[in-house]
Design a protein around this motif. Structure first.
Motif, PDB file in Angstrom:
ATOM      1  N   ARG A  16      -0.518  -1.459  -4.694  1.00  0.00           N
ATOM      2  CA  ARG A  16       0.370  -1.473  -5.864  1.00  0.00           C
ATOM      3  C   ARG A  16       1.090  -2.816  -5.937  1.00  0.00           C
ATOM      4  NH1 ARG A  16       1.858   4.312  -7.058  1.00  0.00           N
ATOM      5  NH2 ARG A  16       0.562   5.487  -5.627  1.00  0.00           N
TER       6      ARG A  16
ATOM      7  N   GLN B 113      -3.198   3.360  -1.871  1.00  0.00           N
ATOM      8  CA  GLN B 113      -3.501   2.538  -3.052  1.00  0.00           C
ATOM      9  C   GLN B 113      -2.676   1.251  -3.025  1.00  0.00           C
ATOM     10  OE1 GLN B 113      -4.891   3.659  -6.394  1.00  0.00           O
ATOM     11  NE2 GLN B 113      -5.900   5.422  -5.504  1.00  0.00           N
TER      12      GLN B 113
ATOM     13  N   ASP C  64       0.295   5.539  -0.488  1.00  0.00           N
ATOM     14  CA  ASP C  64      -0.670   6.629  -0.667  1.00  0.00           C
ATOM     15  C   ASP C  64      -2.106   6.107  -0.714  1.00  0.00           C
ATOM     16  OD1 ASP C  64       1.485   8.440  -0.811  1.00  0.00           O
ATOM     17  OD2 ASP C  64       1.649   8.148  -2.984  1.00  0.00           O
TER      18      ASP C  64
ATOM     19  N   ILE D 207       0.842  -1.195   0.000  1.00  0.00           N
ATOM     20  CA  ILE D 207       0.000   0.000   0.000  1.00  0.00           C
ATOM     21  C   ILE D 207       0.877   1.245   0.000  1.00  0.00           C
ATOM     22  CG2 ILE D 207      -1.796   1.295   1.238  1.00  0.00           C
ATOM     23  CD1 ILE D 207      -2.736  -1.449   0.213  1.00  0.00           C
TER      24      ILE D 207
END
Length: 87
Positions: free
Chosen positions: A68, A66, A64, A62
């Motif tokens: 990834r 989000q 920010d 994770i």
């Protein structure tokens, strides 16, 4: 903190003769190598596996807020071979 060691280079040289490290690819506990046949391998280290009896493989993280894909997930998408070294 970078965990990569010369010991790992020796291990890779033993199992993958002629492998050359791809410069500027080291991040954290991983590095990429190219073999004489052009195949790329991604090498990950797990220092705690012997202590815990578990092998940690990260496929996403994770940032920010989000999710990834990790380096290993990206390498799999590219068809690279993953090598996990337990020290």
């Amino acid at each position: 903190m970078r965990f990569y060691t010369e010991e790992t280079n020796k291990i890779i040289a033993e199992f993958f003769p002629g492998a050359e490290e791809i410069k500027n690819q080291k991040k954290g506990s991983a590095a990429d190598y190219i073999l004489p046949n052009g195949e790329v391998i991604e090498v990950k280290l797990d220092y705690r596996a012997i202590q815990t009896g578990n092998l940690y493989i990260e496929f996403e993280y994770i940032k920010d807020g989000q999710a990834r894909p990790s380096g290993l997930a990206l390498s799999a998408e590219r068809g690279y071979t993953a090598v996990i070294v337990v020290l």
